[in-house]
Write a protein that holds these residues in place. Structure first.
Motif, PDB file in Angstrom:
ATOM      1  N   SER A  27       0.844  -1.191   0.000  1.00 30.20           N
ATOM      2  CA  SER A  27       0.000   0.000   0.000  1.00 30.20           C
ATOM      3  C   SER A  27       0.881   1.243   0.000  1.00 30.20           C
ATOM      4  CB  SER A  27      -0.877   0.003   1.248  1.00 30.20           C
ATOM      5  OG  SER A  27      -1.569   1.212   1.362  1.00 30.20           O
ATOM      6  N   SER A  28       0.379   2.300  -0.615  1.00 26.32           N
ATOM      7  CA  SER A  28       1.127   3.559  -0.600  1.00 26.32           C
ATOM      8  C   SER A  28       0.605   4.489   0.492  1.00 26.32           C
ATOM      9  CB  SER A  28       1.040   4.246  -1.963  1.00 26.32           C
ATOM     10  OG  SER A  28      -0.296   4.550  -2.281  1.00 26.32           O
ATOM     11  N   ASP A  29      -0.313   4.004   1.315  1.00 24.28           N
ATOM     12  CA  ASP A  29      -0.835   4.813   2.413  1.00 24.28           C
ATOM     13  C   ASP A  29       0.278   5.154   3.396  1.00 24.28           C
ATOM     14  OD1 ASP A  29      -3.306   4.553   1.276  1.00 24.28           O
ATOM     15  OD2 ASP A  29      -3.971   2.967   2.629  1.00 24.28           O
ATOM     16  N   GLY A  30       0.336   6.394   3.785  1.00 27.41           N
ATOM     17  CA  GLY A  30       1.306   6.832   4.763  1.00 27.41           C
ATOM     18  C   GLY A  30       2.688   7.151   4.212  1.00 27.41           C
ATOM     19  N   SER A  31       2.869   6.991   2.910  1.00 28.00           N
ATOM     20  CA  SER A  31       4.172   7.317   2.341  1.00 28.00           C
ATOM     21  C   SER A  31       4.085   8.653   1.602  1.00 28.00           C
ATOM     22  CB  SER A  31       4.647   6.213   1.391  1.00 28.00           C
ATOM     23  OG  SER A  31       3.755   6.057   0.331  1.00 28.00           O
ATOM     24  N   ALA A  32       5.203   9.320   1.514  1.00 27.19           N
ATOM     25  CA  ALA A  32       5.235  10.609   0.829  1.00 27.19           C
ATOM     26  C   ALA A  32       5.115  10.415  -0.676  1.00 27.19           C
ATOM     27  CB  ALA A  32       6.543  11.318   1.155  1.00 27.19           C
ATOM     28  N   GLY A  33       4.607  11.405  -1.349  1.00 29.05           N
ATOM     29  CA  GLY A  33       4.506  11.344  -2.805  1.00 29.05           C
ATOM     30  C   GLY A  33       3.128  10.912  -3.277  1.00 29.05           C
ATOM     31  N   ARG A  34       3.055  10.605  -4.546  1.00 32.39           N
ATOM     32  CA  ARG A  34       1.786  10.202  -5.148  1.00 32.39           C
ATOM     33  C   ARG A  34       1.378   8.806  -4.706  1.00 32.39           C
ATOM     34  NH1 ARG A  34       2.886  11.578 -11.427  1.00 32.39           N
ATOM     35  NH2 ARG A  34       3.311  13.768 -11.152  1.00 32.39           N
ATOM     36  N   PRO A  35       0.072   8.559  -4.640  1.00 33.78           N
ATOM     37  CA  PRO A  35      -0.364   7.181  -4.377  1.00 33.78           C
ATOM     38  C   PRO A  35      -0.031   6.298  -5.574  1.00 33.78           C
ATOM     39  CG  PRO A  35      -2.255   8.629  -4.725  1.00 33.78           C
ATOM     40  CD  PRO A  35      -1.038   9.484  -4.736  1.00 33.78           C
ATOM     41  N   PHE A  36       0.082   5.001  -5.319  1.00 36.56           N
ATOM     42  CA  PHE A  36       0.386   4.054  -6.389  1.00 36.56           C
ATOM     43  C   PHE A  36      -0.696   4.067  -7.454  1.00 36.56           C
ATOM     44  CE2 PHE A  36       2.879   1.129  -3.354  1.00 36.56           C
ATOM     45  CZ  PHE A  36       4.077   1.675  -3.760  1.00 36.56           C
ATOM     46  N   ARG A  37      -0.277   3.901  -8.698  1.00 38.16           N
ATOM     47  CA  ARG A  37      -1.200   3.655  -9.800  1.00 38.16           C
ATOM     48  C   ARG A  37      -1.761   2.246  -9.603  1.00 38.16           C
ATOM     49  NH1 ARG A  37      -1.371   5.328 -15.499  1.00 38.16           N
ATOM     50  NH2 ARG A  37      -2.159   3.560 -16.694  1.00 38.16           N
ATOM     51  N   ASP A  38      -2.864   1.949 -10.232  1.00 42.52           N
ATOM     52  CA  ASP A  38      -3.523   0.648 -10.103  1.00 42.52           C
ATOM     53  C   ASP A  38      -2.521  -0.503 -10.230  1.00 42.52           C
ATOM     54  OD1 ASP A  38      -5.611  -1.319 -10.139  1.00 42.52           O
ATOM     55  OD2 ASP A  38      -5.443  -1.345 -12.326  1.00 42.52           O
ATOM     56  N   HIS A  39      -2.415  -1.314  -9.173  1.00 42.35           N
ATOM     57  CA  HIS A  39      -1.463  -2.419  -9.173  1.00 42.35           C
ATOM     58  C   HIS A  39      -1.745  -3.423 -10.281  1.00 42.35           C
ATOM     59  CE1 HIS A  39       1.004  -1.594  -5.724  1.00 42.35           C
ATOM     60  NE2 HIS A  39      -0.018  -1.555  -4.890  1.00 42.35           N
ATOM     61  N   ARG A  40      -3.006  -3.685 -10.551  1.00 47.22           N
ATOM     62  CA  ARG A  40      -3.330  -4.717 -11.535  1.00 47.22           C
ATOM     63  C   ARG A  40      -2.821  -4.357 -12.922  1.00 47.22           C
ATOM     64  NH1 ARG A  40      -8.998  -7.950 -12.300  1.00 47.22           N
ATOM     65  NH2 ARG A  40      -8.303  -9.262 -14.025  1.00 47.22           N
ATOM     66  N   SER A  41      -3.034  -3.134 -13.355  1.00 48.63           N
ATOM     67  CA  SER A  41      -2.562  -2.756 -14.694  1.00 48.63           C
ATOM     68  C   SER A  41      -1.036  -2.765 -14.762  1.00 48.63           C
ATOM     69  CB  SER A  41      -3.110  -1.396 -15.103  1.00 48.63           C
ATOM     70  OG  SER A  41      -2.608  -0.379 -14.286  1.00 48.63           O
ATOM     71  N   ILE A  42      -0.386  -2.369 -13.683  1.00 46.61           N
ATOM     72  CA  ILE A  42       1.076  -2.396 -13.635  1.00 46.61           C
ATOM     73  C   ILE A  42       1.572  -3.840 -13.699  1.00 46.61           C
ATOM     74  CG2 ILE A  42       3.099  -1.900 -12.217  1.00 46.61           C
ATOM     75  CD1 ILE A  42       1.887   0.616 -13.422  1.00 46.61           C
ATOM     76  N   LEU A  43       0.955  -4.709 -12.907  1.00 49.37           N
ATOM     77  CA  LEU A  43       1.358  -6.108 -12.891  1.00 49.37           C
ATOM     78  C   LEU A  43       1.138  -6.763 -14.254  1.00 49.37           C
ATOM     79  CD1 LEU A  43       2.492  -8.212 -10.953  1.00 49.37           C
ATOM     80  CD2 LEU A  43       0.160  -8.874 -10.429  1.00 49.37           C
ATOM     81  N   GLU A  44       0.036  -6.432 -14.901  1.00 45.27           N
ATOM     82  CA  GLU A  44      -0.209  -6.967 -16.235  1.00 45.27           C
ATOM     83  C   GLU A  44       0.817  -6.438 -17.238  1.00 45.27           C
ATOM     84  OE1 GLU A  44      -4.368  -6.223 -16.960  1.00 45.27           O
ATOM     85  OE2 GLU A  44      -4.897  -8.168 -16.113  1.00 45.27           O
ATOM     86  N   GLY A  45       1.267  -5.207 -17.066  1.00 36.35           N
ATOM     87  CA  GLY A  45       2.321  -4.669 -17.915  1.00 36.35           C
ATOM     88  C   GLY A  45       3.632  -5.425 -17.738  1.00 36.35           C
ATOM     89  N   ILE A  46       3.940  -5.778 -16.498  1.00 34.91           N
ATOM     90  CA  ILE A  46       5.152  -6.550 -16.222  1.00 34.91           C
ATOM     91  C   ILE A  46       5.048  -7.929 -16.862  1.00 34.91           C
ATOM     92  CG2 ILE A  46       6.509  -7.642 -14.391  1.00 34.91           C
ATOM     93  CD1 ILE A  46       5.643  -5.202 -12.603  1.00 34.91           C
ATOM     94  N   ILE A  47       3.914  -8.565 -16.683  1.00 33.68           N
ATOM     95  CA  ILE A  47       3.702  -9.893 -17.280  1.00 33.68           C
ATOM     96  C   ILE A  47       3.792  -9.808 -18.797  1.00 33.68           C
ATOM     97  CG2 ILE A  47       2.015 -11.733 -17.642  1.00 33.68           C
ATOM     98  CD1 ILE A  47       0.963 -11.056 -14.783  1.00 33.68           C
TER      99      ILE A  47
END
Length: 88
Positions: A21-41
């Motif tokens: 999760s990107s909650d509590g971290s500085a900067g932008r929240p994470f982009r949708d994990h699923r689309s990123i993971l599908e891009g990696i695959i």
């Protein structure tokens, strides 16, 4: 299923809870994990350079950075362990 939709809903449900999760971290929240993971695959299945990723996965730099982050923070190890445990 389209050519770039690589994970079924059932497959995604099995690993979704392991995504950081990107909650509590500085900067932008994470982009949708699923689309990123599908891009990696997609990148590994197609055997293409990161720069040649189709635009529907988002900026190739984002996909590459998330892959690198998952390698460093142990996310890939958690996913692998979970899937191996479920296979038993």
């Amino acid at each position: 299923m389209s050519r770039t939709a690589l994970l079924t809903d059932h497959q995604w449900a099995r690993i979704e809870s392991l995504m950081p999760s990107s909650d509590g971290s500085a900067g932008r929240p994470f982009r949708d994990h699923r689309s990123i993971l599908e891009g990696i695959i997609y990148r590994f299945r197609a055997g293409i350079p990161w720069r040649d990723l189709p635009e529907n996965f988002g900026p190739w730099q984002t996909v590459w950075k998330r892959h690198r982050r998952f390698s460093c923070d142990g996310t890939w190890d958690k996913i692998h362990s979970r899937l191996l445990a479920e296979a038993d």
